[in-house]
Design a protein around this motif. Structure first.
Motif, short mmCIF file in Angstrom:
data_model
loop_
_atom_site.label_atom_id
_atom_site.label_comp_id
_atom_site.label_asym_id
_atom_site.label_seq_id
_atom_site.Cartn_x
_atom_site.Cartn_y
_atom_site.Cartn_z
N GLU A 116 0.81 -1.23 0.00
CA GLU A 116 0.00 0.00 0.00
C GLU A 116 0.84 1.27 0.00
O GLU A 116 0.38 2.31 -0.47
CB GLU A 116 -0.94 0.01 1.21
CG GLU A 116 -2.08 -0.98 1.10
CD GLU A 116 -3.04 -0.87 2.27
OE1 GLU A 116 -3.08 0.19 2.93
OE2 GLU A 116 -3.76 -1.85 2.51
N GLN A 117 2.06 1.20 0.50
CA GLN A 117 2.89 2.40 0.61
C GLN A 117 3.98 2.53 -0.45
O GLN A 117 4.54 3.61 -0.62
CB GLN A 117 3.58 2.43 1.99
CG GLN A 117 2.67 2.69 3.15
CD GLN A 117 1.95 1.45 3.63
OE1 GLN A 117 2.45 0.34 3.49
NE2 GLN A 117 0.76 1.62 4.18
N ILE A 118 4.32 1.46 -1.16
CA ILE A 118 5.47 1.50 -2.06
C ILE A 118 5.10 1.06 -3.47
O ILE A 118 4.50 0.01 -3.66
CB ILE A 118 6.61 0.60 -1.53
CG1 ILE A 118 7.07 1.07 -0.15
CG2 ILE A 118 7.78 0.57 -2.51
CD1 ILE A 118 8.06 0.15 0.52
N GLY A 119 5.47 1.88 -4.44
CA GLY A 119 5.34 1.55 -5.86
C GLY A 119 6.66 1.78 -6.56
O GLY A 119 7.36 2.75 -6.28
N SER A 172 4.65 6.34 0.12
CA SER A 172 3.62 7.11 0.82
C SER A 172 3.68 6.80 2.30
O SER A 172 3.87 5.66 2.72
CB SER A 172 2.24 6.75 0.28
OG SER A 172 2.16 6.99 -1.09
N PHE A 173 3.47 7.85 3.10
CA PHE A 173 3.45 7.66 4.56
C PHE A 173 2.06 7.88 5.08
O PHE A 173 1.29 8.62 4.60
CB PHE A 173 4.40 8.65 5.24
CG PHE A 173 5.84 8.40 4.89
CD1 PHE A 173 6.57 7.45 5.57
CD2 PHE A 173 6.45 9.10 3.85
CE1 PHE A 173 7.91 7.23 5.25
CE2 PHE A 173 7.79 8.89 3.54
CZ PHE A 173 8.50 7.94 4.23
#
Length: 82
Positions: A48-51, A81-82
């Motif tokens: 969910e946080q890393i692409g 994203s945080f």
């Protein structure tokens, strides 16, 4: 002029991944011809946080100068994203 698009879920088991393509061109003042850029990328959504997205760009007539060699650029984009 620019055009592009992206498609999510190319692979059924990777519904959050995105395939993208883009094309654009611009003519600078005093340039002989238009500079053109084509791009292809595939964003892997790790969680969910890393692409992470490997990118290939192909530049035609750099700086609007048709006598220059075309350029291929490889890159790696990341989104956290945080």
């Amino acid at each position: 002029m620019e055009r592009g698009g992206q498609y999510a879920g190319l692979l059924p088991e990777r519904k959050d991944d995105v395939l993208g393509v883009a094309y654009g061109q611009v003519k600078a003042v005093g340039a002989d011809t238009r500079e053109k850029l084509a791009e292809l990328y595939y964003k892997v959504q790790v969680n969910e946080q890393i692409g992470i997205a490997p990118v290939v760009q192909y530049l035609i007539d750099p700086l609007g100068d048709s006598s220059r060699d075309d350029v291929v650029a490889l890159g790696l984009r990341s989104l956290i994203s945080f």
